[in-house]
Write a protein that holds these residues in place. Structure first.
Motif, PDB file in Angstrom:
ATOM      1  N   PHE A 152      30.033 -13.149  -3.642  1.00 43.42           N
ATOM      2  CA  PHE A 152      28.819 -12.444  -3.216  1.00 43.42           C
ATOM      3  C   PHE A 152      29.124 -10.965  -2.929  1.00 43.42           C
ATOM      4  CE2 PHE A 152      25.351 -12.054   0.197  1.00 43.42           C
ATOM      5  CZ  PHE A 152      24.317 -12.011  -0.716  1.00 43.42           C
TER       6      PHE A 152
ATOM      7  N   TYR B  19      19.244 -18.438   3.668  1.00 44.85           N
ATOM      8  CA  TYR B  19      20.134 -18.789   4.784  1.00 44.85           C
ATOM      9  C   TYR B  19      19.492 -18.447   6.130  1.00 44.85           C
ATOM     10  CZ  TYR B  19      24.368 -20.790   2.816  1.00 44.85           C
ATOM     11  OH  TYR B  19      25.281 -21.650   2.248  1.00 44.85           O
TER      12      TYR B  19
ATOM     13  N   TRP C 245      23.612 -16.798  10.736  1.00 40.61           N
ATOM     14  CA  TRP C 245      22.526 -16.388   9.825  1.00 40.61           C
ATOM     15  C   TRP C 245      21.138 -16.477  10.457  1.00 40.61           C
ATOM     16  CZ3 TRP C 245      26.829 -19.135   7.973  1.00 40.61           C
ATOM     17  CH2 TRP C 245      27.587 -18.466   7.007  1.00 40.61           C
TER      18      TRP C 245
ATOM     19  N   GLU D 153      20.252 -22.556  -4.676  1.00 36.01           N
ATOM     20  CA  GLU D 153      20.444 -22.854  -3.245  1.00 36.01           C
ATOM     21  C   GLU D 153      20.244 -24.349  -2.970  1.00 36.01           C
ATOM     22  OE1 GLU D 153      21.546 -21.049  -0.732  1.00 36.01           O
ATOM     23  OE2 GLU D 153      21.594 -19.076  -1.668  1.00 36.01           O
TER      24      GLU D 153
HETATM   25  C1  HMH Z   1      25.082 -20.336  -0.881  1.00 34.85           C
HETATM   26  N1  HMH Z   1      23.622 -18.595  -0.050  1.00 34.85           N
HETATM   27  C2  HMH Z   1      24.812 -19.197   0.009  1.00 34.85           C
HETATM   28  N2  HMH Z   1      25.754 -18.782   0.867  1.00 34.85           N
HETATM   29  C3  HMH Z   1      25.520 -17.737   1.688  1.00 34.85           C
HETATM   30  N3  HMH Z   1      26.489 -17.347   2.561  1.00 34.85           N
HETATM   31  C4  HMH Z   1      24.268 -17.082   1.653  1.00 34.85           C
HETATM   32  C5  HMH Z   1      23.338 -17.546   0.760  1.00 34.85           C
HETATM   33  C6  HMH Z   1      23.916 -15.937   2.565  1.00 34.85           C
HETATM   34  O1  HMH Z   1      24.838 -14.951   2.609  1.00 34.85           O
END
Ligand code: HMH
Length: 221
Positions: free
Chosen positions: A54, A143, A168, A210
């Motif tokens: 990410f 999240y 989160w 997701e």
């Molecule tokens: C799979 N989606 C996933 N992991 C995360 N950490 C986030 C979103 C948000 O950063």
């Protein structure tokens, strides 16, 4: 007359999928305290791998903001997101040692690989800033919405999982997601129909990945 935003329209149109991504059985199990700890550990290991992928994605969003947006606040908001990802790695390490989980040598599962490959496709310079920033908003918001639900009044989230939900689900993260939403919305209002269509498709992809990611955590891949 107040006009319904582009994002609001999509959330209404794709309500079932959005609810599927943010009110998944895994999230319900955290919220009602019935969560299977081996599922939670699997989620933790896999999410660490996801977050490693990410970061470079967010770096490309930042690069596109610098090139394509004339509003300096875009970069400020994205940079604050990158800074919190830096804290997140420290948090993952602390959390892993708390649960006796090792984050090195974890094999990514299929749903995770698929999601990471999708992120990589969004890193291409061919992908417009509007598409990328809106996908970024969707990823963070799933999240935020999921974990905030585990902290609401009436939730029965186990004490040892509250830290994860806070990570989160806290208000600051909520404000950050709203800031991303207003940036995305601003660019969507100016976008061509074609870019708008491709952005909507990317948001739907995010929601589906997701759901698959939560499924994987529960071991139903
Ligand atoms: C799979 N989606 C996933 N992991 C995360 N950490 C986030 C979103 C948000 O950063």
């Amino acid at each position: 007359k107040s006009k319904v935003s582009v994002i609001e329209t999509w959330l209404r149109k794709h309500r079932l999928l959005y609810v599927g991504a943010t009110r998944h059985p895994f999230i319900h199990s955290i919220r009602d305290g019935s969560v299977d700890i081996s599922s939670f550990k699997r989620w933790l290991e896999q999410d660490y791998i996801f977050v490693r992928a990410f970061v470079p994605f967010v770096a490309t969003v930042l690069l596109k903001a610098w090139k394509e947006s004339f509003d300096a606040t875009d970069m400020d908001v994205i940079l604050s997101g990158m800074a919190s990802l830096n804290d997140e790695f420290a948090w993952f390490n602390k959390e892993a040692s708390k649960w006796g989980v090792s984050l090195t040598n974890v094999a990514p599962q299929k749903a995770n690989l698929d999601y990471c490959r999708f992120l990589e496709s969004l890193m291409s310079s061919e992908v417009e800033y509007t598409v990328a920033i809106t996908a970024f908003w969707a990823i963070e918001t799933v999240y935020q919405d999921s974990f905030a639900h585990c902290l609401e009044d009436g939730s029965n989230t186990p004490e040892e999982l509250r830290d994860t939900c806070q990570r989160w689900g806290n208000d600051g993260f909520g404000q950050y997601c709203r800031a991303l939403q207003s940036i995305a919305e601003h660019h969507l209002e100016k976008a061509s129909d074609d870019v708008r269509k491709r952005t909507e498709a990317a948001v739907l992809d995010v929601l589906e990945y997701e759901v698959a990611f939560w499924n994987m955590s529960q071991g139903d891949t």
